[in-house]
Every structure is written in structure tokens, then in C-alpha cells.
Write an enzyme that holds these catalytic residues in place. Structure first.
Site, PDB file in Angstrom:
ATOM      1  N   LYS A 196       0.816  -1.216   0.000  1.00  0.00           N
ATOM      2  CA  LYS A 196       0.000   0.000   0.000  1.00  0.00           C
ATOM      3  C   LYS A 196       0.852   1.270   0.000  1.00  0.00           C
ATOM      4  O   LYS A 196       0.390   2.325  -0.403  1.00  0.00           O
ATOM      5  CB  LYS A 196      -0.976  -0.013   1.171  1.00  0.00           C
ATOM      6  CG  LYS A 196      -2.054  -1.071   0.969  1.00  0.00           C
ATOM      7  CD  LYS A 196      -3.169  -0.977   1.975  1.00  0.00           C
ATOM      8  CE  LYS A 196      -4.330  -1.881   1.601  1.00  0.00           C
ATOM      9  NZ  LYS A 196      -4.005  -3.322   1.792  1.00  0.00           N
TER      10      LYS A 196
HETATM   11  C1  LIG Z   1      -4.666  -4.419   1.084  1.00  0.00           C
HETATM   12  C2  LIG Z   1      -3.873  -5.680   0.996  1.00  0.00           C
HETATM   13  C3  LIG Z   1      -4.210  -6.708   0.085  1.00  0.00           C
HETATM   14  C4  LIG Z   1      -5.431  -6.651  -0.808  1.00  0.00           C
HETATM   15  O1  LIG Z   1      -5.318  -5.679  -1.818  1.00  0.00           O
HETATM   16  P1  LIG Z   1      -6.631  -5.187  -2.609  1.00  0.00           P
HETATM   17  O2  LIG Z   1      -6.149  -4.056  -3.449  1.00  0.00           O
HETATM   18  O3  LIG Z   1      -7.593  -4.748  -1.548  1.00  0.00           O
HETATM   19  O4  LIG Z   1      -7.131  -6.329  -3.387  1.00  0.00           O
HETATM   20  C5  LIG Z   1      -3.378  -7.822   0.025  1.00  0.00           C
HETATM   21  N1  LIG Z   1      -2.291  -7.951   0.821  1.00  0.00           N
HETATM   22  C6  LIG Z   1      -1.944  -6.989   1.713  1.00  0.00           C
HETATM   23  C7  LIG Z   1      -0.754  -7.205   2.574  1.00  0.00           C
HETATM   24  C8  LIG Z   1      -2.711  -5.818   1.835  1.00  0.00           C
HETATM   25  O5  LIG Z   1      -2.356  -4.885   2.725  1.00  0.00           O
END
Ligand SMILES: *Cc1c(COP(=O)(O)O)cnc(C)c1O
Length: 464
Positions: free
Chosen positions: A108
Site C-alpha cells: 500500500k
Molecule cells: C490491502 C492488501 C491486500 C489486498 O489488496 P486489494 O487491493 O484490496 O485487493 C493484500 N495484501 C496486503 C498485505 C494488503 O495490505
């Protein structure tokens, strides 16, 4: 480039408006009216650094001066600890794309570091300020704090369920010393936090006078930043294996990350398949197998960032699937809100999508995958990545290389690693260790919208 709403009831807007509003005023999500086809540039792009590639991809989508875009990209990537930003590693016949070298060790960071700087630029241009409010059950909050702390013109209010997140996750939100960060520990569940945020946004007068903003994954700029690493990884994997195409396996919650890959394919990247991987919260897996999108109960798993039953970015997929018919999408979303289920028509071959295949991973399979990978290759997967790797394993017979996205560093989830491998392996990371000695600041509040509102009023002021 213009941006349109998935519900089709607004006039097209520019990039700046799409980013600053986050969600369209008709309740839909923003998408470009058309995706540029970049096929003819691909041979050139293969030679670029991550930063150069990011600029080439993004310049098609933004309406800001190119030198500013370049500066924003450079700065937002400067907090990644690996020289390649997102290195690709070959482990046991698979490629692992490590997206966790940012300041909070989760993918993220790629999007939030970029989005926060876009906000800062647009706010300076508009000579105004903004109050970001976000509810989090873990990763998003930490990444938002790291991205926004110290930025000009932006206050961040991050709501998390007090006592229901891990101590390390809490420290990522409560140890920033900058005055623009306000961690609010809410005496309630994540759903309580989420509904307080919804109430604040629903109060239009409050929302407008305090210029509330959002950083959740409905913001198109987040997807744009993520599209870049699909190009970067595909070029590398294809060069190493001499292949013309490749597959990606993506652990999925809100359908954001995988949709970024879908965009890369629409732009002309030769993606053979996107493998969508879910944990036991399998609404998307069921949809891509049957065409029926039906809400279920949220289950707590060891991959908590994917414990989601309503995937906010799914609406974007639906819009493209419905040939950009906003009316139809609005109707389907209404029906889903009312009945908790919708169904789409399948083509004669009965595939929901000829590019997306889906796999579900149970808790036991996830733990086994972590143990297996460690014992075979000495590589420790975090539980989210393990869900994707498990799905990738099921497509290993493909004649094209497969890239599994590693979305978090294992040190963020020590309990899951311990449950999978046992006490003899220690996962740790200096970033997390450092936070343990810092002083925490937070405000504990009852799960009450008015109480949160008062804090915002008191700390934000009305700006100009
Ligand atoms: C947010 C997140 C996901 C999922 O991603 P999306 O964009 O919501 O599909 C997967 N793995 C981790 C570690 C995350 O923080």
C-alpha cells in the site's frame, strides 16, 4: 484525458478533480473515458528504470506539468529501501514480486506515498487545506500515516478499533511525532470505525466546511501508481525466461491491486492471465467461477487485509463489463445493496472473463504453503502473499512465466509465521523493531460520531 463515473450521471472531469473528490458525486467511481494503447512503446519501455517507467505510464493519465509529475514520482519512491523499488526474485519456478520495501512494509506504500504528494501539490495550487479521515483495520492506516506525516496543508485522522489490532500495527499509527497526524483509538469494532467515517461523509455540510478527503482504494490515483509495477515485473520476467507473455497471481481483497493489472492489460501489456487469489472470504472467487456476486459473512483469517466481502473496486470491473453503461451499473449496485446478490450473463463458453481465473485458499492451505515454501526454498512468505503463491502453484503448468505479488513483509505477521513454521524461525525487520522504543500518542474515544466530529473541529480549524 477525461474521467467518467461508473454510474454515468456526471459530466466528465479532469485528473485533478478525480483525485481530489475520490468518489464521484453520483456515488460512482472514476475511470478514464478511454485507456491509451501503449503497445508501440513497450520495446523502449523495457530498458527503463522504475522511476522512468512510472513517468512514461503516468504521463498518459495526468493533467499536471511533466516536471512536477517527475518530482512527485521521485519523491514518493525515495522512501523505498531497495534500489529497484520492487525487486523480482525467482524462487522455485515462480517469480516473486516484492512490493514490501516501503516504509510500512506493505504494498500500500506504493500507492499512498504517491497519492499523498498529489494531494499536497493540488492543495498548494488551490491554496486550501484538507482533513483526511480513514478507518483502518491495519495496513492502510499505517501506510497513510507514513505518507501524510509532515505534509503541508493536510491533517490525517485515522480511526482504528482500540485493542483489536496488533501492537506493532498500532505503533505504526501512533508513533509519528508530526502534529498533522491524529490517531483515534475507537472503543468498538472496525465496522464501528467504518460507520463513523461514513456518517461524517454523509453529513454534507460538515464534509464541505471541513473539506474532508479520503485515501481508501477507490481513489483512481492509487490504481495508477500500482499499474507501473505490472509493466516493470512483466518486462523482467519475460526477459529472464525469453517469453512473450506472462501471468500474474494477485492476493485480493478490495479488487484494487488486481484491477491495476487489468488496466495494464487493457493498455497493451501482454498479460496471459490474471490469477485472482482470495482467502476464505471468497466472494470474488465465487463470482469469477459462476457470474454470481453474493455477499457472505466476513470471516477473520490470518491474512486480515483481505477479510473483505464487498470489494469496492469491483464496480469498476462491472462498468467495463457492462460496456460502460452507467445506468446498468447503478441499477446493479442498487440491487446488490438491497438483495446482497447480483448475477451477470455469461458468454457461450461460460467463462466470466477470459483473462481472470480465480482460486481460493483456506487457512490450512495458507499455513501449509508458508511452511512448504520455507522448507523447500528457505523463503518466508507473509500470509497474504502465501494465498497468492498457492494460487500461482495451480497455474505452474502454463508455458509462460508466472509472477506472484508479494504484498507484505512476513515480519508484519509474526504469529502466522510462528503457527506455520514454529518457534525456530524468527521474522523481524528493523523498521518494526525501531518503532517498539518510540513513544505512542493516541486519543481513546467512544464509538460515537459526534465525539469524533468534535475532535476534528477542535484540531483542524476551518482553515482559510
Ligand atoms: C490491502 C492488501 C491486500 C489486498 O489488496 P486489494 O487491493 O484490496 O485487493 C493484500 N495484501 C496486503 C498485505 C494488503 O495490505
Amino acid at each position: 484525458m477525461k474521467y467518467i463515473s461508473t454510474r454515468g450521471a456526471i459530466e466528465p472531469v479532469g485528473f485533478e478533480t478525480a483525485v481530489m473528490e475520490g468518489m464521484a458525486r453520483d456515488g460512482g467511481l472514476f475511470l478514464p473515458d478511454e485507456f491509451p494503447n501503449v503497445s508501440k512503446f513497450l520495446p523502449e519501455w523495457r530498458k527503463l528504470s522504475y522511476q522512468q517507467l512510472a513517468f512514461e505510464v503516468m504521463k498518459h493519465f495526468v493533467d499536471i506539468p511533466y516536471d512536477v509529475v517527475q518530482k512527485i514520482i521521485t519523491e514518493s519512491l525515495s522512501r523505498f529501501s531497495h534500489p529497484e523499488i520492487c525487486p523480482l526474485k525467482k524462487v522455485g519456478g515462480l517469480f516473486i514480486l516484492e512490493l514490501f520495501h516501503g516504509p510500512t512494509l506493505a504494498f500500500k506504500d506504493v500507492a499512498l506515498q504517491f497519492l499523498a504528494r498529489l494531494f499536497e501539490y493540488f492543495l498548494e495550487k488551490r491554496k486550501t487545506t484538507m482533513n483526511i479521515v480513514v478507518a483502518t483495520s491495519g495496513d492502510t492506516g499505517g501506510a497513510a500515516v507514513e505518507a501524510i506525516r509532515g505534509l503541508k496543508g493536510i491533517n490525517l485522522f485515522v480511526l482504528y478499533p482500540y485493542g483489536r489490532i496488533s501492537p506493532d500495527q498500532e505503533r505504526q499509527m501512533t508513533t509519528a511525532v508530526e502534529g498533522n497526524i491524529n490517531p483515534l483509538a475507537i472503543e468498538g469494532s472496525f465496522d464501528d470505525c467504518q460507520s463513523i467515517v461514513k456518517n461524517l461523509f454523509a453529513d454534507i455540510e460538515f464534509r464541505d466546511s471541513y473539506r474532508l478527503g479520503a485515501v481508501n482504494s477507490i481513489n483512481f490515483a492509487r490504481l495508477l501508481a500500482q499499474t507501473v509495477y505490472y509493466f516493470y515485473a512483466a518486462f523482467k520476467a519475460m526477459a529472464i525466461s525469453g517469453a512473450e507473455r506472462c501471468l500474474f497471481s494477485v492476493p485480493t481483497g478490495n479488487f484494487g491491486d488486481i484491477f491495476a493489472g487489468y488496466i495494464a492489460k487493457l493498455m497493451g501489456l501482454p498479460v496471459e492471465k490474471l490469477v485472482l487469489a482470495t482467502n476464505e472470504n471468497d466472494i470474488l472467487d465465487r463470482f469469477f467461477k459462476t457470474g454470481i456476486y453474493r455477499r457472505g459473512e466476513v470471516r477473520q483469517t490470518i491474512s486480515p487485509s483481505m477479510d473483505i466481502q464487498i470489494a469496492s473496486n469491483f464496480e469498476r470491473y462491472l462498468f467495463l463489463r457492462m460496456n460502460k453503461d452507467g445506468n446498468k451499473v447503478a441499477h446493479l449496485m442498487e440491487q446488490f445493496a438491497k438483495d446482497g446478490v447480483i448475477q451477470i450473463e455469461l458468454s457461450a463458453d461460460s467463462y466470466v472473463d477470459d483473462c481472470i481465473v480465480s482460486e481460493k485458499c483456506t487457512e490450512a492451505e495458507c499455513l501449509n504453503m508458508i511452511a512448504d515454501f520455507y522448507h523447500k526454498y528457505g523463503y518466508i512468505l507473509d500470509p497474504h502473499t502465501a494465498v497468492g503463491v498457492k494460487a500461482a502453484e495451480q497455474h505452474k503448468h502454463s508455458k509462460y512465466p508466472i509472477i506472484a505479488l508479494a504484498t507484505a513483509h512476513p515480519a508484519k505477521f509474526p504469529d502466522a509465521i510462528k503457527a506455520a513454521i514454529g518457534d525456530n524461525v524468527q521474522v523481524s525487520h528493523p523498521t518494526i523493531e525501531t518503532l517498539r522504543s518510540r513513544i505512542q500518542k493516541k486519543l481513546v474515544l467512544a464509538a460515537d460520531t459526534e465525539k469524533v466530529k468534535n475532535v476534528i473541529i477542535e484540531r483542524a480549524g476551518k482553515g482559510n
